[in-house]
Enzyme design. Structure first.
Site, PDB file in Angstrom:
ATOM      1  N   SER A  46      73.389  66.968  59.073  1.00 24.45           N
ATOM      2  CA  SER A  46      72.227  66.297  58.476  1.00 24.45           C
ATOM      3  C   SER A  46      72.159  66.534  56.968  1.00 24.45           C
ATOM      4  O   SER A  46      71.239  66.079  56.306  1.00 24.45           O
ATOM      5  CB  SER A  46      70.942  66.798  59.136  1.00 24.45           C
ATOM      6  OG  SER A  46      70.879  68.214  59.090  1.00 24.45           O
ATOM      7  N   ASN A 133      64.553  76.431  63.767  1.00 25.45           N
ATOM      8  CA  ASN A 133      63.527  75.555  64.345  1.00 25.45           C
ATOM      9  C   ASN A 133      62.180  75.692  63.637  1.00 25.45           C
ATOM     10  O   ASN A 133      61.536  74.688  63.313  1.00 25.45           O
ATOM     11  CB  ASN A 133      63.371  75.848  65.843  1.00 25.45           C
ATOM     12  CG  ASN A 133      64.648  75.544  66.607  1.00 25.45           C
ATOM     13  OD1 ASN A 133      65.593  74.993  66.044  1.00 25.45           O
ATOM     14  ND2 ASN A 133      64.684  75.894  67.880  1.00 25.45           N
ATOM     15  N   HIS A 179      39.765  31.529  56.739  1.00 28.00           N
ATOM     16  CA  HIS A 179      40.808  30.657  57.310  1.00 28.00           C
ATOM     17  C   HIS A 179      41.647  29.992  56.207  1.00 28.00           C
ATOM     18  O   HIS A 179      42.217  28.924  56.427  1.00 28.00           O
ATOM     19  CB  HIS A 179      40.226  29.570  58.216  1.00 28.00           C
ATOM     20  CG  HIS A 179      39.199  30.070  59.182  1.00 28.00           C
ATOM     21  ND1 HIS A 179      39.503  30.473  60.466  1.00 28.00           N
ATOM     22  CD2 HIS A 179      37.861  30.279  59.021  1.00 28.00           C
ATOM     23  CE1 HIS A 179      38.390  30.885  61.068  1.00 28.00           C
ATOM     24  NE2 HIS A 179      37.378  30.782  60.211  1.00 28.00           N
ATOM     25  N   SER A 300      65.110  31.110  38.144  1.00 33.20           N
ATOM     26  CA  SER A 300      66.053  30.583  39.126  1.00 33.20           C
ATOM     27  C   SER A 300      67.344  30.264  38.401  1.00 33.20           C
ATOM     28  O   SER A 300      67.329  29.797  37.261  1.00 33.20           O
ATOM     29  CB  SER A 300      65.479  29.327  39.768  1.00 33.20           C
ATOM     30  OG  SER A 300      66.531  28.515  40.252  1.00 33.20           O
ATOM     31  N   LYS A 306      61.553  27.306  37.096  1.00 30.57           N
ATOM     32  CA  LYS A 306      60.998  28.256  38.062  1.00 30.57           C
ATOM     33  C   LYS A 306      60.608  29.598  37.443  1.00 30.57           C
ATOM     34  O   LYS A 306      61.232  30.078  36.519  1.00 30.57           O
ATOM     35  CB  LYS A 306      62.021  28.520  39.193  1.00 30.57           C
ATOM     36  CG  LYS A 306      62.216  27.358  40.133  1.00 30.57           C
ATOM     37  CD  LYS A 306      60.967  26.974  40.918  1.00 30.57           C
ATOM     38  CE  LYS A 306      60.743  27.860  42.132  1.00 30.57           C
ATOM     39  NZ  LYS A 306      61.777  27.725  43.146  1.00 30.57           N
ATOM     40  N   ASN A 308      59.560  32.909  39.481  1.00 31.30           N
ATOM     41  CA  ASN A 308      59.398  33.360  40.872  1.00 31.30           C
ATOM     42  C   ASN A 308      58.728  34.728  40.979  1.00 31.30           C
ATOM     43  O   ASN A 308      58.999  35.619  40.176  1.00 31.30           O
ATOM     44  CB  ASN A 308      60.762  33.405  41.572  1.00 31.30           C
ATOM     45  CG  ASN A 308      61.353  32.020  41.747  1.00 31.30           C
ATOM     46  OD1 ASN A 308      60.614  31.038  41.859  1.00 31.30           O
ATOM     47  ND2 ASN A 308      62.669  31.935  41.752  1.00 31.30           N
ATOM     48  N   GLU A 313      57.101  39.231  46.554  1.00 28.53           N
ATOM     49  CA  GLU A 313      57.758  38.921  47.832  1.00 28.53           C
ATOM     50  C   GLU A 313      58.415  40.169  48.421  1.00 28.53           C
ATOM     51  O   GLU A 313      58.385  40.393  49.636  1.00 28.53           O
ATOM     52  CB  GLU A 313      58.813  37.831  47.630  1.00 28.53           C
ATOM     53  CG  GLU A 313      58.202  36.489  47.257  1.00 28.53           C
ATOM     54  CD  GLU A 313      59.268  35.521  46.749  1.00 28.53           C
ATOM     55  OE1 GLU A 313      59.736  34.712  47.557  1.00 28.53           O
ATOM     56  OE2 GLU A 313      59.623  35.581  45.559  1.00 28.53           O
ATOM     57  N   TYR A 340      62.009  72.620  70.946  1.00 32.07           N
ATOM     58  CA  TYR A 340      62.869  71.926  69.985  1.00 32.07           C
ATOM     59  C   TYR A 340      64.031  71.257  70.704  1.00 32.07           C
ATOM     60  O   TYR A 340      64.644  71.833  71.598  1.00 32.07           O
ATOM     61  CB  TYR A 340      63.427  72.906  68.939  1.00 32.07           C
ATOM     62  CG  TYR A 340      64.344  72.220  67.939  1.00 32.07           C
ATOM     63  CD1 TYR A 340      63.838  71.650  66.786  1.00 32.07           C
ATOM     64  CD2 TYR A 340      65.708  72.117  68.187  1.00 32.07           C
ATOM     65  CE1 TYR A 340      64.675  70.994  65.886  1.00 32.07           C
ATOM     66  CE2 TYR A 340      66.545  71.456  67.298  1.00 32.07           C
ATOM     67  CZ  TYR A 340      66.029  70.892  66.156  1.00 32.07           C
ATOM     68  OH  TYR A 340      66.850  70.232  65.275  1.00 32.07           O
ATOM     69  N   LYS A 348      63.711  62.979  59.771  1.00 31.97           N
ATOM     70  CA  LYS A 348      63.680  63.047  58.316  1.00 31.97           C
ATOM     71  C   LYS A 348      63.948  61.718  57.615  1.00 31.97           C
ATOM     72  O   LYS A 348      63.237  61.342  56.684  1.00 31.97           O
ATOM     73  CB  LYS A 348      64.680  64.094  57.816  1.00 31.97           C
ATOM     74  CG  LYS A 348      64.246  65.491  58.160  1.00 31.97           C
ATOM     75  CD  LYS A 348      65.376  66.479  57.983  1.00 31.97           C
ATOM     76  CE  LYS A 348      65.192  67.671  58.885  1.00 31.97           C
ATOM     77  NZ  LYS A 348      65.190  67.353  60.326  1.00 31.97           N
TER      78      LYS A 348
HETATM   79  N1  ARG Z   1      69.077  70.405  61.050  1.00 32.33           N
HETATM   80  C1  ARG Z   1      68.170  70.739  62.084  1.00 32.33           C
HETATM   81  C2  ARG Z   1      67.009  69.750  62.112  1.00 32.33           C
HETATM   82  O1  ARG Z   1      66.839  69.050  61.190  1.00 32.33           O
HETATM   83  C3  ARG Z   1      67.649  72.120  61.906  1.00 32.33           C
HETATM   84  C4  ARG Z   1      67.233  72.798  63.143  1.00 32.33           C
HETATM   85  C5  ARG Z   1      68.401  73.056  64.022  1.00 32.33           C
HETATM   86  N2  ARG Z   1      68.055  73.847  65.127  1.00 32.33           N
HETATM   87  C6  ARG Z   1      68.883  74.019  66.177  1.00 32.33           C
HETATM   88  N3  ARG Z   1      68.471  74.751  67.137  1.00 32.33           N
HETATM   89  N4  ARG Z   1      70.032  73.419  66.235  1.00 32.33           N
HETATM   90  O2  ARG Z   1      66.265  69.659  63.060  1.00 32.33           O
END
Ligand code: ARG
Length: 481
Positions: A46, A133, A179, A300, A306, A308, A313, A340, A348
């Protein structure tokens, strides 16, 4: 795409699994003999997005380390080394010198590995009485809390621009619609103040969300708390939380705050998209109510005439991304068992994207609105067309002739039909013509048939009369700015 083609197709980025197996597992060395497959790393990592949590992760670690020292769980010497190392890492990240490694999965492990390289063994003590966690839940809460504060500032800037237009146009007549049919005259200022109220409620929702999220997950551990004598009040205070979260299971699995954030972001985005749609309509040739500045218009490539409203939008369209983010996270959380699960890592990106999108929408809309030129004549002419004072005529029949409103409504309808046939406005119909429909009508009726008089009479609290609008501007400034 099958797993096979996925693997073949991504060979360029992913090292072949077999070659990885030879090296030791960087993360879980004790228990694991083999390295993760490249695809395992690809789906698991991640760091590409959660590196945005770095500052909050470091703040959380500093608070945790400080608490461990004060509770006698680690030595003051280790505590100092950890704090110093974390400070160095913060600078490295901010200067762009830090190397984020997907093999180290996420922001927490990247920082810890770097800390180990910087200070050695002491780094390994930082994770005492902590899990990723409770760490990640804390980081994201802190991030969302900051995002809410920025959002409040952005919404207030939007309100400032709206109130500025309201002040300039407290008595600029425009047709009010229901309306999208001409209904009754209002002022452009009154219309702007309607949005000030909407964004005011968005700010209140952000405040509510902030107050509710402000409980500290740190110290919940992986899910069950810890046997170490930690002080959760201490870390809560250090991180600006009101109190520790009461239940360790809930603390690590709760993402209500992210949902609430996306929910209020979605509502604010809807408000922006409604304003954007009005700007698209108003700036069209058919309405001609406003002209966008050069700075917020596009041309345009083919049609030289034009101008725009692309920014409007795009504000209208980008609301879709935020609704998607909300829906996406709701689905991630639906049916997720305690406590968890890695599913939670998917919280995220929607939060970050919705936040970035909303901030851009707000800034663009604030700029566009501040620059907007109002075509007063076009608005007035439109307000005078469409029999926008018909209700005033009906009210006059009630007030002056004692007619029941339903009958007055009928009578007025006949007079409107007459004007339509003659192709004129109500105040251009002669007294005689009106008296053919209702003989009690006298010349006093002309007092209410002009749009100016109609508007000036809307003095009930919250009504559209220019005097009300001026008072409402003062109240709005006091309340919001
Ligand atoms: N990268 C993980 C998340 O965003 C962090 C927590 C990971 N915990 C685990 N037990 N693998 O949730």
């Amino acid at each position: 795409m099958s797993a096979k083609t996925a693997r073949a197709g991504s060979k360029a980025q992913l090292a072949p699994a077999a070659s990885k197996k030879a090296s030791a597992n960087a993360l879980w060395g004790g228990r694991f003999e083999g390295a993760p497959d490249a695809l395992m790393e690809a789906i698991n990592a991640s760091i590409a997005f959660d590196k945005r949590l770095y500052a909050h992760d470091i703040a959380g670690s500093k608070a945790h380390a400080q608490m461990l020292v004060e509770q006698g769980i680690i030595t003051a010497q280790d505590g100092r080394a950890i704090a110093k190392g974390l400070e160095t890492i913060l600078q490295e990240i901010e200067s762009g010198a830090f190397e984020f490694k997907p093999a180290l999965e996420d922001i927490h492990m990247n920082i810890e590995a770097r800390l180990t390289a910087l200070i050695g063994d002491a780094a390994g003590r930082l994770h005492t009485a902590r899990s990723r966690n409770d760490q990640v839940a804390t980081d994201l809460k802190l991030w969302v809390r900051d995002a809410l504060d920025r959002l409040d500032t952005g919404l207030q800037a939007m309100q400032t621009a709206l109130i500025g237009q309201a002040e300039a146009h407290a008595d600029t007549i425009m047709p009010g619609f229901t309306h999208l049919q001409t209904a009754q005259p209002v002022t452009f200022g009154h219309h702007m103040l309607a949005y000030v109220e909407m964004f005011g409620r968005d700010r209140a929702r952000a405040r509510d969300c902030r107050a509710r999220l402000n409980e500290n997950p740190l110290g919940a551990g992986a899910l069950a708390g810890t046997s170490f004598p930690i002080d959760r009040d201490m870390t809560a205070a250090a991180l600006g939380f009101d109190r520790p979260a009461a239940n360790s299971l809930d603390a690590v699995s709760d993402r209500d705050f992210a949902l609430e954030f996306l929910g209020l972001a979605a509502i604010a985005a809807i408000h922006l998209s409604r304003l954007a749609e009005e700007i698209v309509l108003w700036s069209s040739a058919a309405f001609g109510f406003v002209t966008l500045s050069d700075a917020f218009s596009t041309g345009s490539s083919m049609m030289p005439q034009k101008r725009n409203p692309d920014a409007a939008e795009l504000v209208r369209a980008k609301a879709g991304r935020i609704l998607g983010a909300l829906n996406g996270l709701l689905v991630v959380l639906k049916g997720l068992p305690m406590a968890y699960s890695k599913d939670l890592q998917e919280d995220k990106e929607p939060v970050f994207d919705a936040c970035d999108t909303l901030e851009l929408m707000l800034a663009a809309m604030t700029g566009m609105l501040g620059d907007l030129h109002v075509e007063k004549d076009a608005m007035r002419i439109a307000a005078e067309a469409g029999y926008s004072t018909a209700t005033d005529l009906a009210d006059w029949l009630v007030r002056e002739l004692g007619m029941p409103f339903r009958e007055a409504h009928q009578t007025t309808g006949q007079i409107v039909k007459l004007a339509e046939r003659q192709g004129c406005r109500l105040d251009e119909l002669g007294l005689e013509a009106m008296r053919e429909v209702e003989e009690g009508i006298n010349s006093g009726v002309f007092d209410v048939l002009s749009t100016e008089n109609s508007l000036a009479s809307r003095t009930s609290f919250g009504g559209a009369a220019p005097n009300n609008v001026r008072l409402a501007i003062i109240a709005a400034k006091e309340k919001y700015l």
